[in-house]
Scaffold this active site. Structure first.
Site, PDB file in Angstrom:
ATOM      1  N   GLY A 139      16.180 -63.624  76.223  1.00 45.99           N
ATOM      2  CA  GLY A 139      14.945 -63.815  76.956  1.00 45.99           C
ATOM      3  C   GLY A 139      13.972 -64.621  76.123  1.00 45.99           C
ATOM      4  O   GLY A 139      14.073 -64.651  74.888  1.00 45.99           O
ATOM      5  N   GLN A 199       5.884 -67.864  73.406  1.00 46.06           N
ATOM      6  CA  GLN A 199       6.718 -67.960  72.204  1.00 46.06           C
ATOM      7  C   GLN A 199       7.013 -69.400  71.814  1.00 46.06           C
ATOM      8  O   GLN A 199       7.419 -69.655  70.684  1.00 46.06           O
ATOM      9  CB  GLN A 199       8.051 -67.217  72.411  1.00 46.06           C
ATOM     10  CG  GLN A 199       7.895 -65.704  72.509  1.00 46.06           C
ATOM     11  CD  GLN A 199       9.244 -65.041  72.673  1.00 46.06           C
ATOM     12  OE1 GLN A 199       9.746 -64.919  73.779  1.00 46.06           O
ATOM     13  NE2 GLN A 199       9.843 -64.618  71.574  1.00 46.06           N
ATOM     14  N   CYS A 208      13.509 -59.630  68.724  1.00 45.60           N
ATOM     15  CA  CYS A 208      12.651 -60.665  69.301  1.00 45.60           C
ATOM     16  C   CYS A 208      12.839 -61.954  68.509  1.00 45.60           C
ATOM     17  O   CYS A 208      12.848 -61.924  67.280  1.00 45.60           O
ATOM     18  CB  CYS A 208      11.192 -60.219  69.259  1.00 45.60           C
ATOM     19  SG  CYS A 208      10.052 -61.422  69.967  1.00 45.60           S
ATOM     20  N   LEU A 209      12.984 -63.055  69.231  1.00 52.52           N
ATOM     21  CA  LEU A 209      13.166 -64.342  68.548  1.00 52.52           C
ATOM     22  C   LEU A 209      11.957 -64.699  67.695  1.00 52.52           C
ATOM     23  O   LEU A 209      12.058 -65.511  66.780  1.00 52.52           O
ATOM     24  CB  LEU A 209      13.442 -65.443  69.580  1.00 52.52           C
ATOM     25  CG  LEU A 209      14.758 -65.301  70.352  1.00 52.52           C
ATOM     26  CD1 LEU A 209      14.860 -66.360  71.431  1.00 52.52           C
ATOM     27  CD2 LEU A 209      15.953 -65.387  69.421  1.00 52.52           C
ATOM     28  N   HIS A 261      10.029 -56.625  78.197  1.00 48.69           N
ATOM     29  CA  HIS A 261       9.775 -57.242  76.889  1.00 48.69           C
ATOM     30  C   HIS A 261       9.110 -58.610  77.071  1.00 48.69           C
ATOM     31  O   HIS A 261       8.119 -58.918  76.394  1.00 48.69           O
ATOM     32  CB  HIS A 261      11.116 -57.367  76.145  1.00 48.69           C
ATOM     33  CG  HIS A 261      11.047 -58.018  74.800  1.00 48.69           C
ATOM     34  ND1 HIS A 261      11.390 -57.384  73.634  1.00 48.69           N
ATOM     35  CD2 HIS A 261      10.669 -59.278  74.438  1.00 48.69           C
ATOM     36  CE1 HIS A 261      11.224 -58.218  72.609  1.00 48.69           C
ATOM     37  NE2 HIS A 261      10.802 -59.382  73.072  1.00 48.69           N
ATOM     38  N   GLU A 262       9.648 -59.411  77.999  1.00 50.37           N
ATOM     39  CA  GLU A 262       9.107 -60.770  78.183  1.00 50.37           C
ATOM     40  C   GLU A 262       7.737 -60.748  78.840  1.00 50.37           C
ATOM     41  O   GLU A 262       6.845 -61.523  78.472  1.00 50.37           O
ATOM     42  CB  GLU A 262      10.073 -61.626  79.000  1.00 50.37           C
ATOM     43  CG  GLU A 262      11.458 -61.798  78.410  1.00 50.37           C
ATOM     44  CD  GLU A 262      11.469 -62.155  76.947  1.00 50.37           C
ATOM     45  OE1 GLU A 262      10.529 -62.815  76.459  1.00 50.37           O
ATOM     46  OE2 GLU A 262      12.421 -61.756  76.261  1.00 50.37           O
ATOM     47  N   HIS A 319       5.087 -60.194  76.431  1.00 47.34           N
ATOM     48  CA  HIS A 319       4.696 -61.398  75.689  1.00 47.34           C
ATOM     49  C   HIS A 319       3.577 -62.155  76.405  1.00 47.34           C
ATOM     50  O   HIS A 319       2.714 -62.768  75.763  1.00 47.34           O
ATOM     51  CB  HIS A 319       5.887 -62.349  75.533  1.00 47.34           C
ATOM     52  CG  HIS A 319       6.761 -62.074  74.346  1.00 47.34           C
ATOM     53  ND1 HIS A 319       6.291 -62.106  73.050  1.00 47.34           N
ATOM     54  CD2 HIS A 319       8.083 -61.784  74.252  1.00 47.34           C
ATOM     55  CE1 HIS A 319       7.299 -61.835  72.218  1.00 47.34           C
ATOM     56  NE2 HIS A 319       8.387 -61.632  72.916  1.00 47.34           N
TER      57      HIS A 319
HETATM   58 NI    NI Z   1      10.322 -61.247  72.209  1.00 45.45          NI
END
Ligand code: NI
Length: 166
Positions: free
Chosen positions: A48, A53, A90-91, A132-133, A136
């Protein structure tokens, strides 16, 4: 299509903490953003990615938990039920994983790239990814919600499903 740079919490926290704005126009620029986000997510082996991000403060999310690409524009969680605890990554927070409590089931309402409103039910890992997304988009990172951090190298294969980076 092009890869975008993924912001990291350690160095870009101010940007990741901002609230993303509603998308009011789905134009060529936004479609390019969607394409680039998917390419960037796949290149990073993530499941995701949210526009903040990659430094774009728009309410846009891409998710693929192994069931195909899902694009969400202006997503809202309109229903949630139950709870589950999974290991998230998380990236924007490389090298870390932690347990987070999320709803077991959600329904997300969003627009697709054709500007059509739709609702999508999700459970299990897909529900985790959506939550989660969408977090963000509100400047929330999973580390805010971690119950405990987990060293994935010390977990046996049985529990290895978690920890995917978003
Ligand atoms: Ni994330």
């Amino acid at each position: 299509m092009a890869l975008r740079n993924i912001l990291k919490l350690e160095t870009d926290e101010a940007a990741l903490r901002k609230r993303a704005r509603e998308v009011t126009l789905i134009d060529k620029r936004l479609l390019t953003l969607l394409d680039d986000m998917a390419e960037t997510m796949y290149a990073a082996n993530g499941v995701g990615l949210a526009a903040p991000q990659v430094g774009v403060l728009k309410r846009v999310v891409v998710v693929d938990v192994g069931e195909g690409l899902i694009e969400l524009i202006n997503p809202v969680v309109v229903y949630r039920k139950g709870e589950q605890i999974n290991i998230e990554g998380c990236l924007s927070v490389p090298g870390k994983n932690g347990k987070v409590k999320r709803p077991e089931k959600v329904i997300v309402r969003a627009r697709n790239r054709k500007n059509e409103l739709f609702e999508m039910p999700a459970e299990g890992w897909l529900a985790v990814a959506f939550c989660h997304e969408i977090d963000h988009l509100n400047g929330t990172v999973y580390t805010d919600k971690v119950i405990e951090y987990v060293d994935l190298s010390k977990i046996d294969d049985e529990n290895q499903e978690g920890g995917d980076a978003e």
